[in-house]
Design a protein around this motif. Sequence first.
Motif, short mmCIF file in Angstrom:
data_model
loop_
_atom_site.label_atom_id
_atom_site.label_comp_id
_atom_site.label_asym_id
_atom_site.label_seq_id
_atom_site.Cartn_x
_atom_site.Cartn_y
_atom_site.Cartn_z
N TYR A 141 -9.53 -16.47 33.51
CA TYR A 141 -10.88 -15.91 33.71
C TYR A 141 -11.42 -16.02 35.14
O TYR A 141 -12.55 -15.65 35.38
CB TYR A 141 -11.86 -16.64 32.78
N ASN A 142 -10.64 -16.56 36.04
CA ASN A 142 -11.18 -16.96 37.36
C ASN A 142 -12.38 -17.90 37.16
O ASN A 142 -13.43 -17.76 37.78
CB ASN A 142 -11.56 -15.78 38.25
N GLY A 143 -12.19 -18.85 36.30
CA GLY A 143 -13.19 -19.90 36.07
C GLY A 143 -14.54 -19.35 35.64
O GLY A 143 -14.62 -18.36 34.91
N TRP A 144 -15.58 -20.01 36.14
CA TRP A 144 -16.93 -19.69 35.70
C TRP A 144 -17.42 -18.32 36.14
O TRP A 144 -18.52 -17.90 35.75
CB TRP A 144 -17.90 -20.80 36.14
N ALA A 145 -16.63 -17.62 36.95
CA ALA A 145 -17.01 -16.25 37.30
C ALA A 145 -17.14 -15.41 36.01
O ALA A 145 -17.87 -14.43 35.97
CB ALA A 145 -15.97 -15.63 38.23
N SER A 146 -16.43 -15.81 34.96
CA SER A 146 -16.47 -15.05 33.70
C SER A 146 -17.36 -15.71 32.66
O SER A 146 -17.39 -16.93 32.51
CB SER A 146 -15.07 -14.94 33.10
N ARG A 147 -18.01 -14.87 31.95
CA ARG A 147 -18.95 -15.30 30.90
C ARG A 147 -18.24 -16.07 29.77
O ARG A 147 -18.85 -16.88 29.08
CB ARG A 147 -19.65 -14.04 30.35
N GLU A 148 -16.95 -15.79 29.56
CA GLU A 148 -16.20 -16.44 28.47
C GLU A 148 -16.32 -17.96 28.53
O GLU A 148 -16.26 -18.65 27.52
CB GLU A 148 -14.72 -16.07 28.54
N CYS A 149 -16.48 -18.48 29.73
CA CYS A 149 -16.53 -19.94 29.88
C CYS A 149 -17.72 -20.54 29.13
O CYS A 149 -17.68 -21.70 28.72
CB CYS A 149 -16.63 -20.33 31.35
N VAL A 150 -18.77 -19.75 28.98
CA VAL A 150 -19.98 -20.28 28.34
C VAL A 150 -19.64 -20.78 26.94
O VAL A 150 -19.89 -21.93 26.57
CB VAL A 150 -21.11 -19.22 28.28
N GLU A 151 -19.02 -19.89 26.18
CA GLU A 151 -18.70 -20.23 24.79
C GLU A 151 -17.71 -21.40 24.71
O GLU A 151 -17.84 -22.29 23.87
CB GLU A 151 -18.09 -18.99 24.15
N LEU A 152 -16.74 -21.36 25.62
CA LEU A 152 -15.73 -22.42 25.59
C LEU A 152 -16.35 -23.78 25.93
O LEU A 152 -15.99 -24.80 25.34
CB LEU A 152 -14.59 -22.09 26.57
N PHE A 153 -17.28 -23.77 26.85
CA PHE A 153 -17.95 -25.02 27.21
C PHE A 153 -18.81 -25.53 26.06
O PHE A 153 -18.81 -26.72 25.73
CB PHE A 153 -18.81 -24.83 28.47
N VAL A 154 -19.53 -24.62 25.44
CA VAL A 154 -20.44 -25.05 24.37
C VAL A 154 -19.63 -25.60 23.19
O VAL A 154 -19.99 -26.62 22.60
CB VAL A 154 -21.38 -23.89 23.95
N LYS A 155 -18.50 -24.96 22.92
CA LYS A 155 -17.61 -25.48 21.85
C LYS A 155 -17.20 -26.92 22.18
O LYS A 155 -17.28 -27.82 21.34
CB LYS A 155 -16.37 -24.57 21.75
N TYR A 156 -16.78 -27.11 23.40
CA TYR A 156 -16.34 -28.43 23.87
C TYR A 156 -17.50 -29.45 23.79
O TYR A 156 -17.35 -30.55 23.24
CB TYR A 156 -15.79 -28.26 25.29
N ALA A 157 -18.65 -29.06 24.29
CA ALA A 157 -19.80 -29.99 24.30
C ALA A 157 -20.19 -30.37 22.87
O ALA A 157 -20.48 -31.55 22.59
CB ALA A 157 -20.98 -29.36 25.04
N LYS A 158 -20.16 -29.41 21.97
CA LYS A 158 -20.54 -29.71 20.57
C LYS A 158 -19.59 -30.74 19.95
O LYS A 158 -20.02 -31.63 19.21
CB LYS A 158 -20.53 -28.43 19.73
N VAL A 159 -18.32 -30.58 20.26
CA VAL A 159 -17.33 -31.54 19.74
C VAL A 159 -17.71 -32.96 20.21
O VAL A 159 -17.70 -33.92 19.44
CB VAL A 159 -15.90 -31.17 20.20
#
Length: 478
Positions: A141-159
């Motif tokens: 995704y070229n890191g946080w340049a892509s919106r996809e990271c939002v969901e992946l981070f939130v999934k991780y944080a919730k865990v």
Amino acid sequence: MSVLKENFLWGGAVAANQCEGAWNVDGKGVSCADLCTGGSRTTSKRITRAVEEGTFYPSHEAIDFYHHYKEDIALFAEMGFKCFRFSIAWTRIFPTGMEEEPNEAGLKFYDDVIEECLKHAIEPLVTISHYEMPFAMTEKYNGWASRECVELFVKYAKVLFKRYKGKVKYWLTFNEINAGTMPMGGYLSLGILNEGTTDFMNQKDIPALRFQGIHHQFVASALAVMAGHEIDPDCQIGCMICHITTYPLTCNPNDILKAQQKDQIMNQFCGDVQVRGEYPHFMKRYFEENQITVNMEPGDAEILKQGCVDFYTFSYYMSNCESADKDKIRTGGNLTGGAQNPYLESSDWGWQIDPKGLRYTLNELYGRYRIPLMVVENGLGAYDKIEEDGKIHDEYRIDYLKKHIEQMKEAVRDGVDLMGYTPWGCIDLVSASTGEMAKRYGFIYVEKYDDGTGDLSRRKKDSFDWYKKVIESNGEEL
Ligand code: BG6
């Protein structure tokens, strides 16, 4: 009666990629930090895109906190720590960031670290992302340049919120989220790796991508704050800003405006969004003049408003000056340079030492935000030497910390609500900017050197006993 609160959170701070080592153990994935080679004060680290055989990567072993955490936490306890700030390596929990299920072995490691802290009555303060993310997310995704990271981070944080509920009371979403406002933060903080970048200090910089990335981090942070509060209503979640206090070099109005502009973009922008829940007024013009368009989705404004942080934390190492005159002598610094302040001395790495700036900063921040503050990084990176008596006489470090604590107390007398103080690198670790071990911050010396040698043994520096007394006296005995 001491100046500082009775439950003041004295402690120290580290980050996973700079201390844990065990980079590919128990299912851990490759992080962005794992692909940075060693560097030095004068030569930049390289970013290699894949692990090269025969190349030295400081994070791969670091100080091997992964296998020494019990011993290290016991030493922190001996100093009397009330709080230990550490980060969780995203890649231990989700090796590529994209798995559906978390890696149990990674979660278990932090169960153990947290248990060990609690056993010693040390409050964990956990950074969810500290200059570390799965490299797979950079590749895809070229890191946080892509919106996809939002969901992946939130999934991780919730865990994490679910797993450590009731055990971890204090969380920080992103370390030094404002690092992304500066070119060096592109890869370091956002995992953005543009074509042509091999050199960490001279990254191929696309400012618009960085600011888009920061926006995604804001949204991710706000969503995580909301989720964290829902999962554990008793926890508190803060922001973390790299505060480079910026003065005008002279009282020339041109210098004053220059300093204000730098202060706004670098220091105020991110804190304003995370504390107040909206972009500050000055960003519109900055974006226009720098041809930056940040794409915001419908609903983002509401998310930012709802996901405001509970407390404000920051790192403070130094201050800088700004001048409208480009010919003024420049000096280096943490993530960014500035004009040299003739009244201040500098560390061996050119970071200007300014204890009074900490009092000034605490007052500025508290006046601006009116929420509890915490200094979660501060310290002196220095060359330490083991003397003939086998000891490390780091009176320069004691002097630095003592003067900063004095000013912290002044700020509290001024009326600032200060929760705690966790000096950086309470145990020697790898430098984030240069990859060196030689740049040491700790109260505890670790036998590990820039060429990768060293038996990893730990020994107390003079500052260890000094800090113990400081904590014992709640900051009265400096
Ligand atoms: C902060 C970072 O900017 O400064 C830490 O949050 C870092 O990760 C610390 O280690 C000191 O910087 P350096 O470059 O001396 O390690």
